[in-house]
Design a protein around this motif. Sequence first.
Motif, PDB file in Angstrom:
ATOM      1  N   ILE A   1      14.141  -4.553  -1.033  1.00  0.00           N
ATOM      2  CA  ILE A   1      12.695  -4.661  -1.267  1.00  0.00           C
ATOM      3  C   ILE A   1      12.047  -5.332  -0.054  1.00  0.00           C
ATOM      4  N   LYS A   2      12.626  -6.449   0.375  1.00  0.00           N
ATOM      5  CA  LYS A   2      12.129  -7.186   1.546  1.00  0.00           C
ATOM      6  C   LYS A   2      12.110  -6.278   2.767  1.00  0.00           C
ATOM      7  N   GLU A   3      13.193  -5.555   3.004  1.00  0.00           N
ATOM      8  CA  GLU A   3      13.307  -4.707   4.187  1.00  0.00           C
ATOM      9  C   GLU A   3      12.343  -3.521   4.135  1.00  0.00           C
ATOM     10  N   ARG A   4      12.074  -3.005   2.958  1.00  0.00           N
ATOM     11  CA  ARG A   4      11.132  -1.886   2.846  1.00  0.00           C
ATOM     12  C   ARG A   4       9.718  -2.332   3.199  1.00  0.00           C
ATOM     13  N   ILE A   5       9.354  -3.520   2.775  1.00  0.00           N
ATOM     14  CA  ILE A   5       8.032  -4.045   3.135  1.00  0.00           C
ATOM     15  C   ILE A   5       7.992  -4.329   4.636  1.00  0.00           C
ATOM     16  N   GLU A   6       9.073  -4.896   5.167  1.00  0.00           N
ATOM     17  CA  GLU A   6       9.147  -5.138   6.614  1.00  0.00           C
ATOM     18  C   GLU A   6       9.018  -3.821   7.385  1.00  0.00           C
ATOM     19  N   ASP A   7       9.694  -2.778   6.907  1.00  0.00           N
ATOM     20  CA  ASP A   7       9.611  -1.471   7.564  1.00  0.00           C
ATOM     21  C   ASP A   7       8.179  -0.961   7.578  1.00  0.00           C
ATOM     22  N   GLN A   8       7.453  -1.157   6.486  1.00  0.00           N
ATOM     23  CA  GLN A   8       6.064  -0.705   6.426  1.00  0.00           C
ATOM     24  C   GLN A   8       5.196  -1.473   7.422  1.00  0.00           C
ATOM     25  N   ILE A   9       5.533  -2.723   7.655  1.00  0.00           N
ATOM     26  CA  ILE A   9       4.793  -3.518   8.643  1.00  0.00           C
ATOM     27  C   ILE A   9       5.141  -3.044  10.054  1.00  0.00           C
ATOM     28  N   VAL A  10       6.429  -2.863  10.321  1.00  0.00           N
ATOM     29  CA  VAL A  10       6.879  -2.457  11.649  1.00  0.00           C
ATOM     30  C   VAL A  10       6.350  -1.070  12.021  1.00  0.00           C
ATOM     31  N   ASN A  11       6.331  -0.142  11.061  1.00  0.00           N
ATOM     32  CA  ASN A  11       5.890   1.215  11.400  1.00  0.00           C
ATOM     33  C   ASN A  11       4.382   1.409  11.277  1.00  0.00           C
ATOM     34  N   GLY A  12       3.658   0.328  10.968  1.00  0.00           N
ATOM     35  CA  GLY A  12       2.203   0.374  10.970  1.00  0.00           C
ATOM     36  C   GLY A  12       1.538   0.812   9.676  1.00  0.00           C
ATOM     37  N   GLN A  13       2.329   1.062   8.635  1.00  0.00           N
ATOM     38  CA  GLN A  13       1.728   1.410   7.345  1.00  0.00           C
ATOM     39  C   GLN A  13       0.966   0.222   6.775  1.00  0.00           C
ATOM     40  N   LEU A  14       1.486  -0.966   7.007  1.00  0.00           N
ATOM     41  CA  LEU A  14       0.814  -2.209   6.613  1.00  0.00           C
ATOM     42  C   LEU A  14       0.467  -2.973   7.879  1.00  0.00           C
ATOM     43  N   LYS A  15      -0.788  -3.319   8.028  1.00  0.00           N
ATOM     44  CA  LYS A  15      -1.258  -4.045   9.215  1.00  0.00           C
ATOM     45  C   LYS A  15      -1.632  -5.478   8.842  1.00  0.00           C
ATOM     46  N   GLU A  16      -1.896  -6.293   9.858  1.00  0.00           N
ATOM     47  CA  GLU A  16      -2.290  -7.685   9.630  1.00  0.00           C
ATOM     48  C   GLU A  16      -3.414  -7.755   8.606  1.00  0.00           C
ATOM     49  N   HIS A  17      -3.256  -8.623   7.652  1.00  0.00           N
ATOM     50  CA  HIS A  17      -4.217  -8.916   6.588  1.00  0.00           C
ATOM     51  C   HIS A  17      -4.363  -7.803   5.550  1.00  0.00           C
ATOM     52  N   ASP A  18      -3.542  -6.744   5.645  1.00  0.00           N
ATOM     53  CA  ASP A  18      -3.517  -5.746   4.578  1.00  0.00           C
ATOM     54  C   ASP A  18      -2.832  -6.344   3.361  1.00  0.00           C
ATOM     55  N   GLN A  19      -3.300  -5.976   2.197  1.00  0.00           N
ATOM     56  CA  GLN A  19      -2.670  -6.441   0.964  1.00  0.00           C
ATOM     57  C   GLN A  19      -1.418  -5.604   0.710  1.00  0.00           C
ATOM     58  N   ILE A  20      -0.334  -6.276   0.364  1.00  0.00           N
ATOM     59  CA  ILE A  20       0.891  -5.562   0.018  1.00  0.00           C
ATOM     60  C   ILE A  20       0.854  -5.260  -1.478  1.00  0.00           C
ATOM     61  N   PRO A  21       1.678  -4.318  -1.938  1.00  0.00           N
ATOM     62  CA  PRO A  21       1.716  -4.047  -3.374  1.00  0.00           C
ATOM     63  C   PRO A  21       2.088  -5.310  -4.156  1.00  0.00           C
ATOM     64  N   SER A  22       1.510  -5.455  -5.322  1.00  0.00           N
ATOM     65  CA  SER A  22       1.790  -6.625  -6.152  1.00  0.00           C
ATOM     66  C   SER A  22       3.208  -6.544  -6.708  1.00  0.00           C
ATOM     67  N   THR A  23       3.707  -7.676  -7.149  1.00  0.00           N
ATOM     68  CA  THR A  23       5.016  -7.719  -7.782  1.00  0.00           C
ATOM     69  C   THR A  23       5.053  -6.771  -8.972  1.00  0.00           C
ATOM     70  N   THR A  24       3.982  -6.759  -9.756  1.00  0.00           N
ATOM     71  CA  THR A  24       3.909  -5.883 -10.926  1.00  0.00           C
ATOM     72  C   THR A  24       3.977  -4.414 -10.505  1.00  0.00           C
ATOM     73  N   GLN A  25       3.267  -4.056  -9.444  1.00  0.00           N
ATOM     74  CA  GLN A  25       3.305  -2.676  -8.957  1.00  0.00           C
ATOM     75  C   GLN A  25       4.712  -2.298  -8.496  1.00  0.00           C
ATOM     76  N   LEU A  26       5.376  -3.205  -7.797  1.00  0.00           N
ATOM     77  CA  LEU A  26       6.725  -2.929  -7.312  1.00  0.00           C
ATOM     78  C   LEU A  26       7.711  -2.813  -8.469  1.00  0.00           C
ATOM     79  N   VAL A  27       7.581  -3.677  -9.463  1.00  0.00           N
ATOM     80  CA  VAL A  27       8.435  -3.615 -10.657  1.00  0.00           C
ATOM     81  C   VAL A  27       8.265  -2.261 -11.341  1.00  0.00           C
TER      82      VAL A  27
END
Length: 125
Positions: free
Chosen positions: A15-41
Motif C-alpha cells: 500500500i505504501k509503495e503504491r502511493i509512493e509510485d503514484q507520487i514518483v510517476n506524477g499521478q499525485l503531486k505536492e499538496h494533492d489529497q491522497i485516497p482516504s483510508t476508507t477509500q483504500l479499504v
Amino acid sequence: MNSSFDDKKPIFMQIKERIEDQIVNGQLKEHDQIPSTTQLVSFYKINHLTVSKGINLLLDAEIIYKKRGVGMFVAEHAKELLLEQRKQLFASEYVQPMLEEAGKLGISTQEMIMLIEQYKGSDPE
C-alpha cells in the motif's frame, strides 16, 4: 490502481509503495489529497489496520501530511525525497552487487559501460 497483491511482501508495505509510485510517476503531486483510508479499504477489500499501517509509514517518513478533519496530502518535496531514496536503494541492491560480480569476472569499467549501453539499446555518448 491494481487491486491484487504480491505474496512476497506485507500488504501494508505494498500500500505504501503504491502511493509512493503514484507520487514518483506524477499521478499525485505536492499538496494533492491522497485516497482516504476508507477509500483504500473499500477498493482493496482489506483490513483497516493494514491500510493504516502503510499510511502511517508515509506519515512518519514525511512523504504525506495530515490536515485534521480534511485528509492526507502529499508533502512538499516528497517526489524528490522518494527519488533520492530509491536511487540509494538501487545502488545498494543492484549496482553494488553487480560491481562485485563484475570484479570476480574481471570485467572492466569500460566493458561494464558497453554492456549497459548494449542492453539499454543506446549509443555511447
